[in-house]
Design a protein around this motif. Structure first.
Motif, PDB file in Angstrom:
ATOM      1  N   ILE A   1       0.850  -1.200   0.000  1.00 57.29           N
ATOM      2  CA  ILE A   1       0.000   0.000   0.000  1.00 57.29           C
ATOM      3  C   ILE A   1       0.886   1.251   0.000  1.00 57.29           C
ATOM      4  O   ILE A   1       0.630   2.209  -0.732  1.00 57.29           O
ATOM      5  N   LEU A   2       1.933   1.257   0.827  1.00 57.83           N
ATOM      6  CA  LEU A   2       2.836   2.398   0.879  1.00 57.83           C
ATOM      7  C   LEU A   2       3.537   2.584  -0.464  1.00 57.83           C
ATOM      8  O   LEU A   2       3.692   3.710  -0.950  1.00 57.83           O
ATOM      9  N   PHE A   3       3.967   1.452  -1.051  1.00 60.45           N
ATOM     10  CA  PHE A   3       4.643   1.533  -2.338  1.00 60.45           C
ATOM     11  C   PHE A   3       3.681   2.081  -3.411  1.00 60.45           C
ATOM     12  O   PHE A   3       4.051   2.926  -4.224  1.00 60.45           O
ATOM     13  N   ALA A   4       2.436   1.618  -3.407  1.00 60.37           N
ATOM     14  CA  ALA A   4       1.446   2.084  -4.374  1.00 60.37           C
ATOM     15  C   ALA A   4       1.137   3.565  -4.144  1.00 60.37           C
ATOM     16  O   ALA A   4       0.988   4.358  -5.083  1.00 60.37           O
ATOM     17  N   GLY A   5       1.040   3.957  -2.875  1.00 61.22           N
ATOM     18  CA  GLY A   5       0.782   5.362  -2.564  1.00 61.22           C
ATOM     19  C   GLY A   5       1.915   6.241  -3.031  1.00 61.22           C
ATOM     20  O   GLY A   5       1.708   7.325  -3.579  1.00 61.22           O
ATOM     21  N   MET A   6       3.175   5.768  -2.807  1.00 58.37           N
ATOM     22  CA  MET A   6       4.332   6.546  -3.238  1.00 58.37           C
ATOM     23  C   MET A   6       4.362   6.636  -4.760  1.00 58.37           C
ATOM     24  O   MET A   6       4.666   7.690  -5.320  1.00 58.37           O
ATOM     25  N   ALA A   7       4.053   5.520  -5.425  1.00 65.81           N
ATOM     26  CA  ALA A   7       4.043   5.532  -6.893  1.00 65.81           C
ATOM     27  C   ALA A   7       2.945   6.473  -7.407  1.00 65.81           C
ATOM     28  O   ALA A   7       3.135   7.240  -8.360  1.00 65.81           O
ATOM     29  N   GLY A   8       1.792   6.450  -6.754  1.00 66.70           N
ATOM     30  CA  GLY A   8       0.693   7.341  -7.150  1.00 66.70           C
ATOM     31  C   GLY A   8       1.059   8.794  -6.951  1.00 66.70           C
ATOM     32  O   GLY A   8       0.780   9.658  -7.795  1.00 66.70           O
TER      33      GLY A   8
END
Length: 193
Positions: A10-17
Motif C-alpha cells: 500500500i505504501l509503495f502504491a501510494g508513493m508511486a501514485g
C-alpha cells in the motif's frame, strides 16, 4: 500475504501514485508555460489587448441600436394607428358621399353662386346590373351637389356641361340660384373656401 507485505504494497502504491501525480502536475505546468511563452500565445495576447476596448464599444452600440429600434417600432405603431384612423375616416366619408359638394369655377367679381343637383345615368345602369362603372365612383348613382360660380344662368349651365358632359351620362336634375343676395352668399362661401 502477511500484514507487513500488505502495508508495504500500500505504501509503495501510494508513493508511486504520488510520484505519478506530481510528475503529471510538473509536466502540465511545464507544458502550459511552454504554451504561454510561445509566439502564437503572444500574438493572441496582443490581439486580445487590442480588441478588449471594442467590447464596451460594441455594448454601447448595441444599447443605442436597441433604443433606435424601440423608437422605430413606436413610430411604426403610430403610423399604423394613423393609417387606421385615416381608413376609418375614409370609410365614414364614403358612407356620407352624398354630402360631397363639387365646385365648378371660382369666385370672381360679378359672379354669383348657382347650385345644381346631378346624377350619372351610366353609373346608375352599372349599379342596377351589379357591376362597378369603369371610370366613375358609385356615388354618382345618387344625387350629387355641384356649386357653380358664373355671371348668369346660361354661363352656369355652359360651365356645368363642359365639366360634366351629357355624353358621359351626366344628367342635370335641378339648378337654382340662391335667393339670398349674392354678396352675402359669396362672402360666406369665400370664407369657407
Amino acid at each position: 500475504m502477511s500484514p507487513v507485505e500488505i502495508v508495504t504494497d500500500i505504501l509503495f502504491a501510494g508513493m508511486a501514485g504520488m510520484t505519478g501525480f506530481f510528475a503529471a502536475r510538473l509536466g502540465g505546468e511545464i507544458w502550459s508555460r511552454m504554451i504561454l511563452k510561445s509566439e502564437a500565445a503572444t500574438r493572441a495576447r496582443v490581439k486580445l489587448k487590442r480588441c478588449a476596448p471594442l467590447i464596451p464599444a460594441f455594448e454601447q452600440r448595441r444599447a443605442k441600436l436597441r433604443i433606435a429600434l424601440a423608437q422605430s417600432e413606436a413610430r411604426r405603431r403610430a403610423v399604423e394607428r394613423q393609417i387606421d384612423q385615416f381608413q376609418s375616416k375614409l370609410d365614414e366619408l364614403q358612407q356620407r358621399d352624398d354630402e360631397m359638394i363639387r365646385i365648378v369655377g371660382r369666385k370672381r367679381p360679378g359672379c354669383r353662386l348657382f347650385k345644381a343637383v346631378m346624377v350619372n345615368r351610366h353609373v346608375q345602369a352599372a349599379i342596377r346590373e351589379g357591376r362597378p362603372h369603369g371610370l366613375l365612383d358609385g356615388s354618382w348613382a345618387r344625387a350629387q351637389h355641384v356649386e357653380i360660380w358664373a355671371q348668369n344662368l346660361p354661363e352656369a349651365k355652359a360651365s356645368l356641361d363642359s365639366r360634366f358632359p351629357v355624353s358621359l351620362g351626366f344628367t342635370l336634375i335641378e339648378m337654382i340660384e340662391p335667393e339670398e343676395s349674392s354678396g352675402a352668399a359669396t362672402e360666406g362661401n369665400g370664407a369657407a373656401a
